[in-house]
Design a protein around this motif. Structure first.
Motif, short mmCIF file in Angstrom:
data_model
loop_
_atom_site.label_atom_id
_atom_site.label_comp_id
_atom_site.label_asym_id
_atom_site.label_seq_id
_atom_site.Cartn_x
_atom_site.Cartn_y
_atom_site.Cartn_z
N ALA A 84 19.54 35.30 45.55
CA ALA A 84 18.83 36.41 46.39
C ALA A 84 19.29 36.47 47.73
O ALA A 84 19.63 37.47 48.43
CB ALA A 84 17.31 36.08 46.24
N CYS A 85 19.45 34.99 48.44
CA CYS A 85 19.91 34.93 49.88
C CYS A 85 21.42 35.58 49.94
O CYS A 85 21.62 36.27 50.90
CB CYS A 85 19.80 33.47 50.22
SG CYS A 85 18.11 32.93 50.61
N GLU A 87 22.82 37.88 48.18
CA GLU A 87 22.78 39.23 47.92
C GLU A 87 22.15 40.03 49.02
O GLU A 87 22.75 40.98 49.53
CB GLU A 87 22.05 39.58 46.67
CG GLU A 87 22.57 39.08 45.31
CD GLU A 87 21.71 39.29 44.14
OE1 GLU A 87 20.58 40.10 44.36
OE2 GLU A 87 21.93 38.94 43.11
N GLU A 88 21.24 39.31 49.86
CA GLU A 88 20.44 39.83 50.85
C GLU A 88 21.03 39.60 52.28
O GLU A 88 20.64 39.97 53.23
CB GLU A 88 19.23 39.66 50.74
CG GLU A 88 18.57 40.18 49.41
CD GLU A 88 18.52 41.63 49.23
OE1 GLU A 88 18.66 42.27 50.50
OE2 GLU A 88 18.38 42.14 48.18
N GLN A 301 14.46 33.93 42.13
CA GLN A 301 15.03 35.04 42.82
C GLN A 301 13.98 36.15 43.02
O GLN A 301 14.36 36.57 44.17
CB GLN A 301 16.07 35.65 41.61
CG GLN A 301 17.14 36.78 42.40
CD GLN A 301 17.99 37.10 41.46
OE1 GLN A 301 18.18 36.36 40.14
NE2 GLN A 301 18.84 37.82 41.68
N THR A 302 13.04 36.53 42.26
CA THR A 302 12.08 37.58 42.45
C THR A 302 11.30 37.03 43.69
O THR A 302 11.02 37.89 44.63
CB THR A 302 11.30 37.72 41.46
OG1 THR A 302 12.06 38.19 40.29
CG2 THR A 302 9.93 38.82 41.63
N LYS A 305 13.17 37.61 46.99
CA LYS A 305 13.47 38.81 47.33
C LYS A 305 12.38 39.49 48.01
O LYS A 305 12.23 40.39 48.86
CB LYS A 305 13.91 39.66 46.13
CG LYS A 305 15.52 39.63 45.85
CD LYS A 305 15.91 40.57 44.74
CE LYS A 305 17.55 40.14 44.72
NZ LYS A 305 18.08 41.03 43.70
N ASN A 309 12.08 41.19 51.70
CA ASN A 309 11.62 42.45 51.71
C ASN A 309 10.11 42.59 52.85
O ASN A 309 10.25 43.47 53.69
CB ASN A 309 11.10 43.18 50.57
CG ASN A 309 12.56 43.66 49.66
OD1 ASN A 309 13.57 43.69 50.08
ND2 ASN A 309 12.24 43.77 48.19
#
Length: 342
Positions: A84-85, A87-88, A301-302, A305, A309
């Motif tokens: 996640a990190c 991707e973001e 991962q959820t 994120k 957010n």
């Protein structure tokens, strides 16, 4: 010469503020503009200046705080959060700790001041400790909790909850449907709510099927291989030993399998064994373990994120934090079969 944010803005035909919002992945920019900016970033091989980002006070990293002896769980969590990190556009700070340490709050305060993370991913038992949650709220630290439950317990933060109770019921009901009536339960560390939730699911299934709850078949312990061996030896030494064992995780179940081998008890013909988590232990054991599949990578991962957010949205304290549930599903393998007397 190294490309600048203004070079990206010129090539994409947008303002440099728009480029900044896209790179920081703010949700206010439309998809078409995002595509233009990322195409320019790729063409120019532009590298955002994370140091400048920190100077502006924008978060560029999150922290993963854990106290868990299960190495497979920790590795899967790290992988999910890292994915996640990446991707973001965030970095990850990993901080193992002792949740029982008397100075744990001081330790985390020092870590927060030193690393300047934008928020924390908390796992059990830290995520289920009221004193920890209150301290972080007082310090105005953003966090997401991964915890055991059938719903989010409150609106204090984003939350990922795992329905261990229903999964515990499903496992026990599966064994009952196979004809087992003496089913033992090997719990995990009780400071983890998951152990208590799985136990309640086990009891729910026994009650529904009018089977007695025999405290001699319920053994508390630790989420560890050795704990599984020790307790299983005690169970299998009973005159009226169980025909099935529900172990609170796969490490315990692997210990149960090992103890059965030592004592010459055949699995699953004489003893059915079910674990929980679907870790490598369950797939590498022989016979392979029936278990409940808990997708730790996806859960982590959820959670990451949801946290990122929340950091970007700068949610007001009166806002509604996001929550998402996961429901472990039974995976039937070779360690379980119908009871011998069915």
């Amino acid at each position: 010469m190294k490309a600048t944010i203004k070079d990206v803005a010129k090539l994409a035909g947008v303002s440099f503020k728009t480029v900044s919002r896209v790179i920081n992945r703010e949700p206010s920019v439309g998809q078409e503009l995002q595509d233009k900016v990322w195409a320019a970033v790729k063409e120019l091989n532009y590298q955002p200046n994370l140091g400048a980002r920190l100077m502006r006070g924008a978060a560029s990293s999150i922290g993963f705080i854990y106290d868990n002896p299960n190495s497979n769980y920790v590795i899967e969590m790290q992988k999910g959060i890292l994915q996640a990190c990446r991707e973001e556009g965030y970095e990850l700070v990993i901080h193992p700790c002792d949740a029982k340490a008397p100075d744990i709050l001081d330790e985390l305060n020092e870590m927060l001041d030193r690393s300047r993370v934008g928020g924390l991913v908390l796992t059990p038992p830290l995520s289920e400790t009221p004193e920890m949650i209150e301290a972080l709220k007082q310090k105005k630290v953003r966090f997401v909790r991964i915890l055991s439950g059938q719903h989010a317990p409150d609106k204090l933060s984003p939350c990922v909850f795992i329905d261990d109770r229903t999964a515990g019921f499903d496992i026990t009901q599966y064994l009952i449907d196979l004809g087992h009536t003496r089913i033992a339960f090997l719990g995990g560390d009780m400071e983890h709510a998951s152990s208590g939730e799985r136990l309640e699911g086990y009891k729910d299934a026994l009650k529904k099927n009018n089977l007695p709850i025999d405290e001699a078949l319920i053994l508390p312990g630790e989420y560890a291989f050795e704990s599984g061996i020790e307790r299983s030896k005690k169970l299998l030494a009973q005159d009226a030993r169980p025909s099935a064992i529900f172990a609170c995780n796969d490490e315990i179940a692997a210990g149960t399998l090992f103890a059965a081998r030592i004592l010459g008890v055949s699995v699953p013909q004489e003893l059915s064994i079910v674990g929980f988590e679907d870790s490598p232990f369950s797939r590498q054991a022989w016979p392979k373990l029936t278990t409940a599949q808990q997708p730790n990578n996806t859960i982590a991962q959820t959670a990451a994120k949801l946290l990122i957010n929340d950091i970007r949205a700068a949610r007001e304290s009166s806002g509604e934090p996001a929550a998402q549930g996961f429901y472990p599903k039974l995976v039937v393998r070779d360690s379980s079969c119908p009871a011998a007397n069915k």
